[in-house]
Design a protein around this motif. Structure first.
Motif, PDB file in Angstrom:
ATOM      1  N   UNK A   1       4.903  -0.286  -7.202  1.00 29.33           N
ATOM      2  CA  UNK A   1       5.114   1.104  -7.625  1.00 29.33           C
ATOM      3  C   UNK A   1       5.127   2.079  -6.444  1.00 29.33           C
ATOM      4  N   UNK A   2       5.613   3.268  -6.704  1.00 32.07           N
ATOM      5  CA  UNK A   2       5.470   4.394  -5.789  1.00 32.07           C
ATOM      6  C   UNK A   2       4.058   4.935  -6.025  1.00 32.07           C
ATOM      7  N   UNK A   3       3.323   5.207  -4.941  1.00 30.20           N
ATOM      8  CA  UNK A   3       1.952   5.708  -5.069  1.00 30.20           C
ATOM      9  C   UNK A   3       1.902   7.142  -4.557  1.00 30.20           C
ATOM     10  N   UNK A   4       1.442   8.040  -5.427  1.00 32.60           N
ATOM     11  CA  UNK A   4       1.259   9.444  -5.067  1.00 32.60           C
ATOM     12  C   UNK A   4      -0.231   9.677  -4.868  1.00 32.60           C
ATOM     13  N   UNK A   5      -0.608  10.244  -3.715  1.00 29.25           N
ATOM     14  CA  UNK A   5      -2.018  10.482  -3.410  1.00 29.25           C
ATOM     15  C   UNK A   5      -2.275  11.975  -3.274  1.00 29.25           C
ATOM     16  N   UNK A   6      -3.344  12.406  -3.903  1.00 25.86           N
ATOM     17  CA  UNK A   6      -3.750  13.809  -3.916  1.00 25.86           C
ATOM     18  C   UNK A   6      -4.483  14.170  -2.620  1.00 25.86           C
ATOM     19  N   UNK A   7      -4.357  15.423  -2.211  1.00 29.00           N
ATOM     20  CA  UNK A   7      -5.172  15.942  -1.101  1.00 29.00           C
ATOM     21  C   UNK A   7      -6.631  15.988  -1.519  1.00 29.00           C
ATOM     22  N   UNK A   8      -7.540  15.955  -0.548  1.00 30.92           N
ATOM     23  CA  UNK A   8      -8.981  15.981  -0.864  1.00 30.92           C
ATOM     24  C   UNK A   8      -9.378  17.240  -1.626  1.00 30.92           C
ATOM     25  N   UNK A   9      -8.771  18.381  -1.278  1.00 27.24           N
ATOM     26  CA  UNK A   9      -9.119  19.619  -1.988  1.00 27.24           C
ATOM     27  C   UNK A   9      -8.341  19.767  -3.306  1.00 27.24           C
ATOM     28  N   UNK A  10      -7.509  18.762  -3.630  1.00 27.48           N
ATOM     29  CA  UNK A  10      -6.789  18.649  -4.904  1.00 27.48           C
ATOM     30  C   UNK A  10      -5.805  19.797  -5.150  1.00 27.48           C
ATOM     31  N   UNK A  11      -5.297  20.406  -4.081  1.00 28.12           N
ATOM     32  CA  UNK A  11      -4.349  21.502  -4.232  1.00 28.12           C
ATOM     33  C   UNK A  11      -2.890  21.033  -4.210  1.00 28.12           C
ATOM     34  N   UNK A  12      -2.627  19.867  -3.682  1.00 33.00           N
ATOM     35  CA  UNK A  12      -1.268  19.332  -3.564  1.00 33.00           C
ATOM     36  C   UNK A  12      -1.307  17.815  -3.638  1.00 33.00           C
ATOM     37  N   UNK A  13      -0.143  17.247  -3.861  1.00 29.00           N
ATOM     38  CA  UNK A  13       0.019  15.811  -3.626  1.00 29.00           C
ATOM     39  C   UNK A  13       0.226  15.674  -2.129  1.00 29.00           C
ATOM     40  N   UNK A  14      -0.634  14.939  -1.492  1.00 27.77           N
ATOM     41  CA  UNK A  14      -0.619  14.799  -0.034  1.00 27.77           C
ATOM     42  C   UNK A  14       0.474  13.844   0.448  1.00 27.77           C
ATOM     43  N   UNK A  15       0.583  12.671  -0.193  1.00 33.95           N
ATOM     44  CA  UNK A  15       1.500  11.668   0.332  1.00 33.95           C
ATOM     45  C   UNK A  15       2.165  10.873  -0.778  1.00 33.95           C
ATOM     46  N   UNK A  16       3.266  10.271  -0.394  1.00 34.04           N
ATOM     47  CA  UNK A  16       4.053   9.437  -1.278  1.00 34.04           C
ATOM     48  C   UNK A  16       4.283   8.119  -0.547  1.00 34.04           C
ATOM     49  N   UNK A  17       3.827   7.025  -1.119  1.00 36.49           N
ATOM     50  CA  UNK A  17       4.037   5.697  -0.532  1.00 36.49           C
ATOM     51  C   UNK A  17       5.164   5.027  -1.303  1.00 36.49           C
ATOM     52  N   UNK A  18       6.290   4.835  -0.615  1.00 42.58           N
ATOM     53  CA  UNK A  18       7.462   4.229  -1.243  1.00 42.58           C
ATOM     54  C   UNK A  18       7.513   2.760  -0.836  1.00 42.58           C
ATOM     55  N   UNK A  19       7.580   1.837  -1.810  1.00 38.30           N
ATOM     56  CA  UNK A  19       7.549   0.408  -1.472  1.00 38.30           C
ATOM     57  C   UNK A  19       8.875  -0.078  -0.880  1.00 38.30           C
ATOM     58  N   UNK A  20       8.765  -0.962   0.091  1.00 41.89           N
ATOM     59  CA  UNK A  20       9.929  -1.609   0.697  1.00 41.89           C
ATOM     60  C   UNK A  20       9.699  -3.117   0.692  1.00 41.89           C
ATOM     61  N   UNK A  21      10.763  -3.878   0.500  1.00 44.25           N
ATOM     62  CA  UNK A  21      10.677  -5.334   0.552  1.00 44.25           C
ATOM     63  C   UNK A  21      11.897  -5.880   1.276  1.00 44.25           C
ATOM     64  N   UNK A  22      11.653  -6.906   2.060  1.00 48.03           N
ATOM     65  CA  UNK A  22      12.718  -7.543   2.841  1.00 48.03           C
ATOM     66  C   UNK A  22      12.551  -9.049   2.787  1.00 48.03           C
ATOM     67  N   UNK A  23      13.616  -9.715   3.157  1.00 44.88           N
ATOM     68  CA  UNK A  23      13.560 -11.147   3.410  1.00 44.88           C
ATOM     69  C   UNK A  23      14.090 -11.377   4.819  1.00 44.88           C
ATOM     70  N   UNK A  24      13.379 -12.199   5.578  1.00 38.19           N
ATOM     71  CA  UNK A  24      13.763 -12.537   6.946  1.00 38.19           C
ATOM     72  C   UNK A  24      13.878 -14.049   7.058  1.00 38.19           C
ATOM     73  N   UNK A  25      14.793 -14.491   7.910  1.00 39.55           N
ATOM     74  CA  UNK A  25      14.847 -15.901   8.273  1.00 39.55           C
ATOM     75  C   UNK A  25      15.352 -16.003   9.702  1.00 39.55           C
ATOM     76  N   UNK A  26      15.010 -17.096  10.340  1.00 34.55           N
ATOM     77  CA  UNK A  26      15.509 -17.317  11.698  1.00 34.55           C
ATOM     78  C   UNK A  26      16.742 -18.198  11.627  1.00 34.55           C
ATOM     79  N   UNK A  27      17.623 -18.011  12.596  1.00 38.63           N
ATOM     80  CA  UNK A  27      18.861 -18.791  12.691  1.00 38.63           C
ATOM     81  C   UNK A  27      18.891 -19.551  14.013  1.00 38.63           C
ATOM     82  N   UNK A  28      17.730 -19.796  14.561  1.00 36.69           N
ATOM     83  CA  UNK A  28      17.616 -20.370  15.899  1.00 36.69           C
ATOM     84  C   UNK A  28      16.414 -21.318  15.892  1.00 36.69           C
ATOM     85  N   UNK A  29      16.412 -22.301  16.760  1.00 34.50           N
ATOM     86  CA  UNK A  29      15.314 -23.286  16.787  1.00 34.50           C
ATOM     87  C   UNK A  29      14.034 -22.734  17.411  1.00 34.50           C
TER      88      UNK A  29
END
Length: 175
Positions: free
Chosen positions: A28-56
């Motif tokens: 999920x996207x996570x929204x975090x409140x500021x300590x003084x609760x006056x604003x949403x401080x941050x937004x954590x947007x999830x990312x996912x990848x797949x990696x593979x090597x093509x070399x020995x």
């Protein structure tokens, strides 16, 4: 002349040493409140990848560098992280999943705050400091935020083979 050709061939061979593809996240996207609760401080947007090597060679994922296109978010967007699904960052010949996210500091962005006001009220009402919003819901309801603040961002994925760096630039997709 020969040195220039060797250097070019060396760079060209590094271009295909690692394959990367962004995949859809189930986090999920996570929204975090500021300590003084006056604003949403941050937004954590999830990312996912797949990696593979093509070399020995033994190649492992090291870290990433994130570049936000939007000036207001860029200085506060200092955290982008990825972790392998099995806590082993060594790549194999088959694709391996890496999960993570990018943390946007949004407390000073009035436009984003206005769009997220419904969630701000919900956090206050439930007396919580964070709220989780499904990625599908976020992407469906906040296309304006994605298109105007996130889309166009890029990431440099840094891999290493114990001798040299392998950097893979990638434009992030938020849809």
């Amino acid at each position: 002349m020969i040195l220039a050709i060797c250097g070019f061939v060396g760079c060209a061979s590094n271009g295909n040493v690692v394959s990367v593809r962004q995949i859809e996240s189930d986090k999920p996207v996570v929204l975090r409140m500021r300590k003084d609760r006056t604003f949403i401080h941050s937004l954590l947007y999830p990312l996912s990848f797949e990696f593979k090597k093509n070399d020995k060679r033994e190649i492992y994922y090291f870290e990433s560098s994130y570049f936000a296109k939007h000036d207001e978010l860029c200085p506060g967007t200092g955290e982008c992280w990825l972790k392998s699904e099995n806590q082993n960052d060594n790549l194999t010949y088959s694709y391996k999943k890496f999960y993570g996210g990018v943390l946007f500091t949004i407390e000073n962005n009035d436009t984003i705050q206005t769009h997220l006001y419904k969630y701000y009220k919900k956090i206050i009402k439930e007396n919580k400091d964070t709220i989780h919003v499904s990625l599908k819901e976020f992407n469906n309801h906040f296309k304006y935020i994605i298109d105007n603040f996130f889309e166009g961002d890029s990431i440099y994925l840094h891999f290493h083979d114990h001798k040299r760096w392998i950097d893979v630039p990638l434009r992030i997709t938020f849809k």
